[in-house]
Design a protein around this motif. Structure first.
Motif, PDB file in Angstrom:
ATOM      1  N   ASN A   1      16.609  20.230  -8.237  1.00  0.00           N
ATOM      2  CA  ASN A   1      16.883  18.857  -7.819  1.00  0.00           C
ATOM      3  C   ASN A   1      16.496  17.915  -8.943  1.00  0.00           C
ATOM      4  OD1 ASN A   1      17.675  19.055  -4.946  1.00  0.00           O
ATOM      5  ND2 ASN A   1      15.689  20.051  -4.793  1.00  0.00           N
ATOM      6  N   GLY A   2      17.081  16.743  -8.910  1.00  0.00           N
ATOM      7  CA  GLY A   2      16.736  15.713  -9.880  1.00  0.00           C
ATOM      8  C   GLY A   2      16.860  14.349  -9.218  1.00  0.00           C
ATOM      9  N   ASP A   3      16.584  13.329  -9.954  1.00  0.00           N
ATOM     10  CA  ASP A   3      16.710  11.960  -9.468  1.00  0.00           C
ATOM     11  C   ASP A   3      18.186  11.665  -9.200  1.00  0.00           C
ATOM     12  OD1 ASP A   3      16.842   9.216  -9.083  1.00  0.00           O
ATOM     13  OD2 ASP A   3      15.421   8.765 -10.680  1.00  0.00           O
ATOM     14  N   PRO A   4      18.547  11.285  -7.971  1.00  0.00           N
ATOM     15  CA  PRO A   4      19.959  11.014  -7.672  1.00  0.00           C
ATOM     16  C   PRO A   4      20.516   9.799  -8.423  1.00  0.00           C
ATOM     17  CG  PRO A   4      18.581  10.466  -5.786  1.00  0.00           C
ATOM     18  CD  PRO A   4      17.695  11.114  -6.815  1.00  0.00           C
ATOM     19  N   ASN A   5      19.637   8.975  -8.990  1.00  0.00           N
ATOM     20  CA  ASN A   5      20.083   7.813  -9.754  1.00  0.00           C
ATOM     21  C   ASN A   5      20.171   8.098 -11.243  1.00  0.00           C
ATOM     22  OD1 ASN A   5      20.177   6.137  -7.435  1.00  0.00           O
ATOM     23  ND2 ASN A   5      17.954   5.972  -7.516  1.00  0.00           N
ATOM     24  N   ASP A   6      19.955   9.338 -11.623  1.00  0.00           N
ATOM     25  CA  ASP A   6      19.966   9.737 -13.029  1.00  0.00           C
ATOM     26  C   ASP A   6      21.022  10.815 -13.210  1.00  0.00           C
ATOM     27  OD1 ASP A   6      19.154   9.744 -15.645  1.00  0.00           O
ATOM     28  OD2 ASP A   6      17.181  10.605 -15.282  1.00  0.00           O
ATOM     29  N   TYR A   7      21.585  10.900 -14.392  1.00  0.00           N
ATOM     30  CA  TYR A   7      22.568  11.937 -14.702  1.00  0.00           C
ATOM     31  C   TYR A   7      21.841  13.112 -15.344  1.00  0.00           C
ATOM     32  CZ  TYR A   7      26.276  14.447 -17.080  1.00  0.00           C
ATOM     33  OH  TYR A   7      27.113  15.437 -17.531  1.00  0.00           O
ATOM     34  N   ILE A   8      21.924  14.270 -14.699  1.00  0.00           N
ATOM     35  CA  ILE A   8      21.299  15.477 -15.238  1.00  0.00           C
ATOM     36  C   ILE A   8      22.372  16.552 -15.365  1.00  0.00           C
ATOM     37  CG2 ILE A   8      19.603  17.299 -14.853  1.00  0.00           C
ATOM     38  CD1 ILE A   8      17.906  15.271 -13.347  1.00  0.00           C
ATOM     39  N   GLU A   9      22.492  17.077 -16.564  1.00  0.00           N
ATOM     40  CA  GLU A   9      23.429  18.167 -16.813  1.00  0.00           C
ATOM     41  C   GLU A   9      22.631  19.415 -17.164  1.00  0.00           C
ATOM     42  OE1 GLU A   9      26.879  19.464 -19.976  1.00  0.00           O
ATOM     43  OE2 GLU A   9      26.369  17.360 -19.793  1.00  0.00           O
ATOM     44  N   ILE A  10      22.751  20.438 -16.331  1.00  0.00           N
ATOM     45  CA  ILE A  10      22.105  21.722 -16.584  1.00  0.00           C
ATOM     46  C   ILE A  10      23.080  22.563 -17.399  1.00  0.00           C
ATOM     47  CG2 ILE A  10      21.106  23.789 -15.543  1.00  0.00           C
ATOM     48  CD1 ILE A  10      19.534  21.243 -14.883  1.00  0.00           C
ATOM     49  N   THR A  11      22.663  22.975 -18.578  1.00  0.00           N
ATOM     50  CA  THR A  11      23.552  23.754 -19.443  1.00  0.00           C
ATOM     51  C   THR A  11      23.263  25.247 -19.409  1.00  0.00           C
ATOM     52  OG1 THR A  11      22.109  23.290 -21.321  1.00  0.00           O
ATOM     53  CG2 THR A  11      23.992  21.822 -20.995  1.00  0.00           C
ATOM     54  N   ALA A  12      22.045  25.636 -18.995  1.00  0.00           N
ATOM     55  CA  ALA A  12      21.711  27.059 -18.899  1.00  0.00           C
ATOM     56  C   ALA A  12      20.470  27.246 -18.042  1.00  0.00           C
ATOM     57  CB  ALA A  12      21.462  27.651 -20.284  1.00  0.00           C
ATOM     58  N   VAL A  13      20.449  28.353 -17.315  1.00  0.00           N
ATOM     59  CA  VAL A  13      19.273  28.776 -16.558  1.00  0.00           C
ATOM     60  C   VAL A  13      19.092  30.262 -16.836  1.00  0.00           C
ATOM     61  CG1 VAL A  13      18.261  29.139 -14.279  1.00  0.00           C
ATOM     62  CG2 VAL A  13      19.599  27.076 -14.721  1.00  0.00           C
ATOM     63  N   ASN A  14      17.901  30.626 -17.295  1.00  0.00           N
ATOM     64  CA  ASN A  14      17.611  32.026 -17.616  1.00  0.00           C
ATOM     65  C   ASN A  14      16.269  32.423 -17.042  1.00  0.00           C
ATOM     66  OD1 ASN A  14      19.878  32.561 -19.534  1.00  0.00           O
ATOM     67  ND2 ASN A  14      18.891  30.889 -20.620  1.00  0.00           N
ATOM     68  N   PHE A  15      16.199  33.668 -16.590  1.00  0.00           N
ATOM     69  CA  PHE A  15      14.947  34.266 -16.154  1.00  0.00           C
ATOM     70  C   PHE A  15      14.641  35.432 -17.083  1.00  0.00           C
ATOM     71  CE2 PHE A  15      16.578  32.483 -12.185  1.00  0.00           C
ATOM     72  CZ  PHE A  15      15.484  31.785 -11.738  1.00  0.00           C
ATOM     73  N   THR A  16      13.378  35.582 -17.453  1.00  0.00           N
ATOM     74  CA  THR A  16      12.925  36.733 -18.216  1.00  0.00           C
ATOM     75  C   THR A  16      11.846  37.414 -17.391  1.00  0.00           C
ATOM     76  OG1 THR A  16      13.357  35.548 -20.271  1.00  0.00           O
ATOM     77  CG2 THR A  16      11.981  37.510 -20.404  1.00  0.00           C
ATOM     78  N   LEU A  17      12.002  38.711 -17.185  1.00  0.00           N
ATOM     79  CA  LEU A  17      11.039  39.471 -16.398  1.00  0.00           C
ATOM     80  C   LEU A  17      10.465  40.613 -17.213  1.00  0.00           C
ATOM     81  CD1 LEU A  17      13.617  39.019 -14.077  1.00  0.00           C
ATOM     82  CD2 LEU A  17      11.668  39.746 -12.765  1.00  0.00           C
ATOM     83  N   THR A  18       9.204  40.902 -16.965  1.00  0.00           N
ATOM     84  CA  THR A  18       8.573  42.131 -17.444  1.00  0.00           C
ATOM     85  C   THR A  18       8.198  42.906 -16.192  1.00  0.00           C
ATOM     86  OG1 THR A  18       7.700  41.016 -19.393  1.00  0.00           O
ATOM     87  CG2 THR A  18       6.700  43.127 -18.793  1.00  0.00           C
ATOM     88  N   VAL A  19       8.708  44.123 -16.089  1.00  0.00           N
ATOM     89  CA  VAL A  19       8.500  44.921 -14.880  1.00  0.00           C
ATOM     90  C   VAL A  19       7.986  46.309 -15.247  1.00  0.00           C
ATOM     91  CG1 VAL A  19      10.292  43.696 -13.601  1.00  0.00           C
ATOM     92  CG2 VAL A  19      10.884  45.762 -14.848  1.00  0.00           C
ATOM     93  N   GLN A  20       7.493  46.998 -14.231  1.00  0.00           N
ATOM     94  CA  GLN A  20       7.086  48.399 -14.399  1.00  0.00           C
ATOM     95  C   GLN A  20       8.109  49.263 -13.656  1.00  0.00           C
ATOM     96  OE1 GLN A  20       2.999  49.075 -13.303  1.00  0.00           O
ATOM     97  NE2 GLN A  20       2.290  47.294 -14.446  1.00  0.00           N
ATOM     98  N   PRO A  21       8.432  50.430 -14.237  1.00  0.00           N
ATOM     99  CA  PRO A  21       9.432  51.306 -13.599  1.00  0.00           C
ATOM    100  C   PRO A  21       8.938  51.873 -12.271  1.00  0.00           C
ATOM    101  CG  PRO A  21       8.552  52.319 -15.597  1.00  0.00           C
ATOM    102  CD  PRO A  21       7.918  50.976 -15.447  1.00  0.00           C
TER     103      PRO A  21
END
Length: 82
Positions: free
Chosen positions: A62-82
């Motif tokens: 979410n962002g301020d509805p009175n502001d212009y927000i452009e999301i250009t990328a969303v990334n997740f990085t995980l470290t897991v155990q097998p």
């Protein structure tokens, strides 16, 4: 995987990170948790709570509805155990 050790959220946009209100779904309590975005990439404490048994991660932005927000990328990085 059997365990999530580390999770990082990266959101790239046209605004500074503090203007973005990102929440992750906490699977055990079925609630949204606000993640303070102090940098474009944020490490998530107790990461295992936000990753479902099938590897699913739910994100709400979410962002301020009175502001212009452009999301250009969303990334997740995980470290897991097998």
């Amino acid at each position: 995987f059997s365990k999530v050790d580390w999770l990082s959220l990266n959101i790239e946009s046209n605004v500074t990170p503090y203007k973005i209100r990102a929440s992750l779904w906490k699977f055990e309590s079925n609630t949204w948790t606000l993640i303070p975005m102090t940098y474009y990439s944020t490490d998530i404490a107790e990461a295992w709570q936000y990753v479902g048994t099938d590897g699913e991660i739910r994100l709400n932005i979410n962002g301020d509805p009175n502001d212009y927000i452009e999301i250009t990328a969303v990334n997740f990085t995980l470290t897991v155990q097998p």
